[in-house]
Each structure stands twice: as C-alpha cells, then as structure tokens.
Design an enzyme around this catalytic site. Structure first.
Site, short mmCIF file in Angstrom:
data_model
loop_
_atom_site.label_atom_id
_atom_site.label_comp_id
_atom_site.label_asym_id
_atom_site.label_seq_id
_atom_site.Cartn_x
_atom_site.Cartn_y
_atom_site.Cartn_z
N LYS A 243 0.70 4.66 1.03
CA LYS A 243 -0.15 5.32 2.03
C LYS A 243 0.69 6.32 2.81
O LYS A 243 1.65 5.93 3.48
CB LYS A 243 -0.66 4.20 2.95
CG LYS A 243 -1.49 4.57 4.13
CD LYS A 243 -1.71 3.28 4.95
CE LYS A 243 -2.79 3.33 5.96
NZ LYS A 243 -2.90 2.06 6.72
N ASN B 264 -10.57 -7.19 7.09
CA ASN B 264 -9.81 -6.12 7.73
C ASN B 264 -9.64 -6.44 9.22
O ASN B 264 -10.62 -6.64 9.94
CB ASN B 264 -10.52 -4.77 7.55
CG ASN B 264 -9.56 -3.61 7.78
OD1 ASN B 264 -8.42 -3.83 8.23
ND2 ASN B 264 -9.99 -2.40 7.48
N GLU C 66 -14.60 -5.71 1.28
CA GLU C 66 -14.00 -5.76 2.61
C GLU C 66 -15.01 -6.02 3.72
O GLU C 66 -16.06 -5.38 3.77
CB GLU C 66 -13.28 -4.43 2.88
CG GLU C 66 -12.63 -4.37 4.25
CD GLU C 66 -11.81 -3.11 4.43
OE1 GLU C 66 -10.85 -2.92 3.68
OE2 GLU C 66 -12.14 -2.31 5.32
N GLU D 286 0.80 -1.23 0.00
CA GLU D 286 0.00 0.00 0.00
C GLU D 286 0.84 1.28 0.00
O GLU D 286 1.74 1.45 0.82
CB GLU D 286 -0.92 -0.01 1.22
CG GLU D 286 -1.94 1.11 1.21
CD GLU D 286 -3.20 0.73 1.94
OE1 GLU D 286 -4.06 0.04 1.35
OE2 GLU D 286 -3.34 1.09 3.12
N GLU E 10 -5.96 -8.18 5.78
CA GLU E 10 -5.66 -6.75 5.71
C GLU E 10 -5.33 -6.15 7.09
O GLU E 10 -6.05 -6.42 8.05
CB GLU E 10 -6.88 -5.97 5.21
CG GLU E 10 -7.40 -6.34 3.85
CD GLU E 10 -8.61 -5.48 3.48
OE1 GLU E 10 -9.11 -5.63 2.37
OE2 GLU E 10 -9.07 -4.67 4.31
N SER E 11 -4.31 -5.34 7.12
CA SER E 11 -3.97 -4.47 8.28
C SER E 11 -3.25 -5.20 9.41
O SER E 11 -3.54 -6.35 9.74
CB SER E 11 -5.20 -3.81 8.89
OG SER E 11 -5.95 -3.14 7.91
N LYS F 232 -7.74 2.74 -3.47
CA LYS F 232 -8.17 2.62 -2.07
C LYS F 232 -8.97 3.86 -1.71
O LYS F 232 -8.42 4.91 -1.42
CB LYS F 232 -6.92 2.47 -1.21
CG LYS F 232 -7.17 1.88 0.15
CD LYS F 232 -7.66 0.48 0.02
CE LYS F 232 -7.60 -0.38 1.24
NZ LYS F 232 -6.65 -0.06 2.24
O1 LIG Z 1 -1.26 0.01 7.31
P1 LIG Z 1 -1.75 -1.37 7.58
O2 LIG Z 1 -2.10 -1.60 9.02
O3 LIG Z 1 -0.81 -2.40 7.04
O4 LIG Z 1 -3.14 -1.51 6.77
C1 LIG Z 1 -3.21 -1.50 5.37
C2 LIG Z 1 -4.66 -1.56 4.92
O5 LIG Z 1 -5.19 -2.78 5.31
C3 LIG Z 1 -5.48 -0.41 5.50
O6 LIG Z 1 -4.92 0.77 5.02
C4 LIG Z 1 -6.95 -0.46 5.13
C5 LIG Z 1 -7.73 -1.57 5.05
N1 LIG Z 1 -8.98 -1.25 4.71
C6 LIG Z 1 -9.08 0.08 4.59
C7 LIG Z 1 -10.18 0.88 4.23
C8 LIG Z 1 -9.95 2.22 4.14
C9 LIG Z 1 -8.71 2.78 4.41
C10 LIG Z 1 -7.61 2.00 4.74
C11 LIG Z 1 -7.80 0.64 4.86
#
Ligand SMILES: O=P(O)(O)OC[C@@H](O)[C@@H](O)c1c[nH]c2ccccc12
Length: 424
Positions: free
Chosen positions: A206, A338, A316, A204, A374-375, A267
């Site tokens: 970001k 997520n 998601e 990502e 995710e995340s 995104k």
């Molecule tokens: O930075 P991380 O913790 O690795 O997460 C990435 C991504 O999953 C996260 O940015 C995200 C997942 N779903 C979203 C929906 C909107 C905005 C952002 C997100």
C-alpha cells in the site's frame, strides 16, 4: 427456459470442448442478448423473492440467473446470464450488480437496502449548478458525497463503466484463460496459523491512503512483496485503486509474475461483477467485498462468481449490523473486521473484540469462518489483543510499509520471527 440454453448448448462435433470461460464469448446478436436479459430479469425477481428478500422494485435491465441453489449448476446454467452480461457490458446503466441494476431501472438508489448508508451513485444532475442572472452557486446535496467512502464508490462506479466499455466481459476471456491458476488463499491462512500458532499475516502492499497520505515514497511493490513473503506473510494484499491509494493492477500483475508464491488479495472497491473477472485476469486469488457498499444479494451473486473463478472472497464488515447480515449469507469463509470506519477514518481495535463477543463469536466458530482483524495493528500487544478476541488472521499495511525494511518489520510486529525458517 429458452434463454438459459444460450451458451450452454452441447459442443458440436469438430468444435473445441468448452473451456472454463467459454461462456464469455462474443455475443452473436444484441437482439438475442436483449431477450436473454428480459428473461433473466424475471429469474432475478424470483431469486429475490426466494431468497426471502424484497423483490426488486422493477425488472433489472441486466440481471443474472440467481435461481440455482448450487454453484455447480450456476457454473453451467448461468452461462446465458454471463453472455447477456458480456453483450450488455457496453450499455450504460448495466453495472453488474443485481441490486443496483434493479434500483437504477426504477430510478431509485440502493441507499437503505439492507441498512446500507452509502448511496452507490449520485442521485441526479451536477453536484453544483448556477442559477439566476447573478449565477448563484447552488449545491445539490443529492450529488455531493457525504463521506469519503461514498466519494470513492461514486468515482469507482464511473471508472468501472469506462473500463467495461473498453474491455467488455467477452474480451477478458483470453486473459482469464492465460492467467495462472488461482491459489488457495484460505488454505494459506489456515496453514500459517497451524504452523505458528499466531494469526496468519496478510501483509499489504500500500503506497498511500486517503486517511494517511503517502506512506512510503520509495515504493517498489515487487521488492516489498518479496520481503513480506520471505519474512513469513501467509498472503499479500495489493491495493489496486489508483486515485485514492496510488495502487494499480500493474502492481498486482508484476507481483504475480515475479514468482511470489503467496496468494494475492486484490484490494479494490468492488461495485460491479466485471471487476471480479478483471481481478482474476490480472492474477488475483482473492477479492474484497465490502458489506457497507454491497447489498446482500450482490454479495451472494459475487460469491458465486468468485467460486466459479476459483477465487476466495474476504467479506468486510465494520459494525454489528453488517456482521449479522454477512453471517446470514451461506458460503462466506472469510470475514474481515475493519477497525477503521471508512466513513470517518476513526480507528479502534476494540471493534474486533466487540463484533466477536457472544453469539456472533459462537456462530463464527460453528460455521468454521476465519476472521481477519483489519487495520490499526502496530504492536505485539495489538496482535495478542485481536487473537484473544478470536481472529485467526490479520491484515496489516501502515505499520509495516512505513518501516525502513518492511520485511524485517514483521518480526517486530509479532514480537518474534514468524518466517518459515525462524518459526518453530
Ligand atoms: O494500514 P492499516 O491500518 O494496517 O490497514 C490495512 C487495511 O486493513 C486497510 O488498508 C483496509 C481495510 N479495508 C480496506 C478497504 C479499502 C481500502 C483499504 C482498506
């Protein structure tokens, strides 16, 4: 139906053959579009009933033909719907979402539809007002966002209405035709998984997030994207929300134009079908559809449009209820779990495991759906944990972007070099 003939009339001799986006031409008269809308509203009611859902509370002001079971048919027979949308794009209240349109027409909110907790827009009036001779400050709860997701979505709704006014759908036609063809996002994930035996990486781009603030001051999106690609990312995710993530559509476009080959996920917080066309016109190959924001009918409708545009959709979910809803929707190829709760920002990677246990995992395998974890993924142990839970891809931002060299950080995250040259 008379309305369905609009926009799908056979080409007349001497006219250019219709292109993929020929339905997005400038409306001839608003009266025609308005009558198309009325008929399509009726079609939408049928579709809601046919889909086993509740019929909309009131005829939507600008809904789409949803009666077609096959996307191939939609591509032609919904031309009228899209044209109506193009015509109505500047009208307030047309938000490009079947469910929210219908709710708005009935003066209702979509809160509660399909168990959705967030309210898609403020209920009425200003969030704060002053009363009496001493001007007491009164907060209107109906107008105060209850959590960050709700706030983002309300702001996005207002932002998109303005963007649509400036660039109604028919004006995107040229940009859509000029955009490079969409790349195969799902195919790239599968190929990477087959090549490395590890979850495919969606890396990502970001800069910041509402939960973590600025992640990287020195932020060159193209350089970061190229470094990710070189070090084995299968696909990239590019934040385009400006207000909360300091992203932009310029970043998406710049990465696409810099010759990066990886398919790109836009995104964004999608609340309106217009955003799908806009994302594609800026070079997106995939979009994010958040089940906490979009009722089932919206997801179904948006999946159809994605298919017409050649884009993939990452749907998601965050909890069991959302997962069950999404598993009930045909045509979903990619589900993102997520680990971050977008209402509270809490991160827990065991969420991925929880949602893939038992029957849900079996159903996902049967349907050949790819799950993306995710995340909150920072270490090789985290990657093995979600892989053992059943994911075939991961979406990672913070743990890469915060490192001095985000590209090199990939081998640290996986515990080995996963680049084309490094991986076995
Ligand atoms: O930075 P991380 O913790 O690795 O997460 C990435 C991504 O999953 C996260 O940015 C995200 C997942 N779903 C979203 C929906 C909107 C905005 C952002 C997100």
């Amino acid at each position: 139906m008379e309305a369905l003939a609009i926009g799908s009339a056979p080409p007349r001799p001497g006219f250019a053959a219709p292109t993929r986006y020929s339905h997005l031409r400038r409306p001839r008269t608003l009266a025609v579009a308005a009558s198309a809308r009325r008929l399509l509203a009726a079609a939408h009611m049928d579709a809601a009933a046919a889909a086993g859902g509740r019929p909309s509370p009131a005829p939507a002001r600008c809904t789409r033909a949803e009666t077609e079971p096959e996307v191939g048919e939609v591509a032609t027979s919904s031309h009228a719907a899209l044209e109506a949308e193009a015509a109505g794009a500047t009208e307030q209240g047309d938000n490009g979402s079947p469910v929210a349109d219908a709710a708005a027409a009935a003066g209702a909110s979509i809160e509660g539809v399909d168990g959705i907790r967030i309210r898609r827009r403020p209920v009425t009036g200003p969030s704060v007002h002053y009363v009496g001779p001493f001007q007491f400050r009164l907060e209107n709860e109906g107008n105060t966002p209850r959590n960050i997701l709700e706030k983002i979505v309300w702001d996005k709704d207002a932002e998109v209405s303005q963007m649509k006014e400036r660039r109604p759908l028919y004006m995107l036609k040229g940009a859509l035709e000029a955009a490079p063809p969409a790349r195969d996002f799902v195919g790239a994930l599968k190929a990477s998984y087959d090549r490395t035996g590890l979850p495919a990486l969606i890396a990502e781009v970001k800069k910041a997030s509402p939960s973590r603030g600025v992640l990287r001051e020195d932020f060159d999106p193209v350089q970061i994207a190229q470094a990710y690609e070189k070090n084995g990312a299968a696909c990239l995710s590019v934040l385009t929300d400006e207000k909360y993530f300091q992203g932009s559509f310029n970043n998406l476009e710049a990465i696409r134009n810099a010759g990066v080959q990886c398919p790109l996920l836009c995104k964004e917080f999608i609340v309106d079908a217009w955003q799908l066309y806009y994302a594609r016109s800026k070079g997106a190959d995939a979009v994010l559809l958040i089940a906490a924001v979009l009722p089932d009918l919206d997801i179904k409708y948006m999946l159809k449009i994605c298919k017409i545009l050649g884009m993939s959709a990452l749907v998601e979910v965050h909890d069991e209820r959302e997962m069950d809803r999404v598993l009930g929707i045909d045509g979903v190829q990619l589900i993102g779990i997520n680990n971050r709760n977008l209402e509270t920002f809490e991160v827990d990677i065991s969420n991925t495991k929880k949602l893939l246990e038992g029957e849900r995992g079996q159903m996902i395998a049967q349907k050949d759906i790819i799950v993306v974890g995710e995340s909150g993924l920072f270490t090789p142990d985290h990657i093995s944990f979600v892989q053992n839970a059943g994911v075939k891809a991961v979406l990672v931002g913070e743990s890469l972007i915060k490192q001095e060299d985000p590209g090199k950080a990939i081998s640290g995250l996986f515990g080995k070099d996963i680049s084309n040259t490094g991986a076995a």
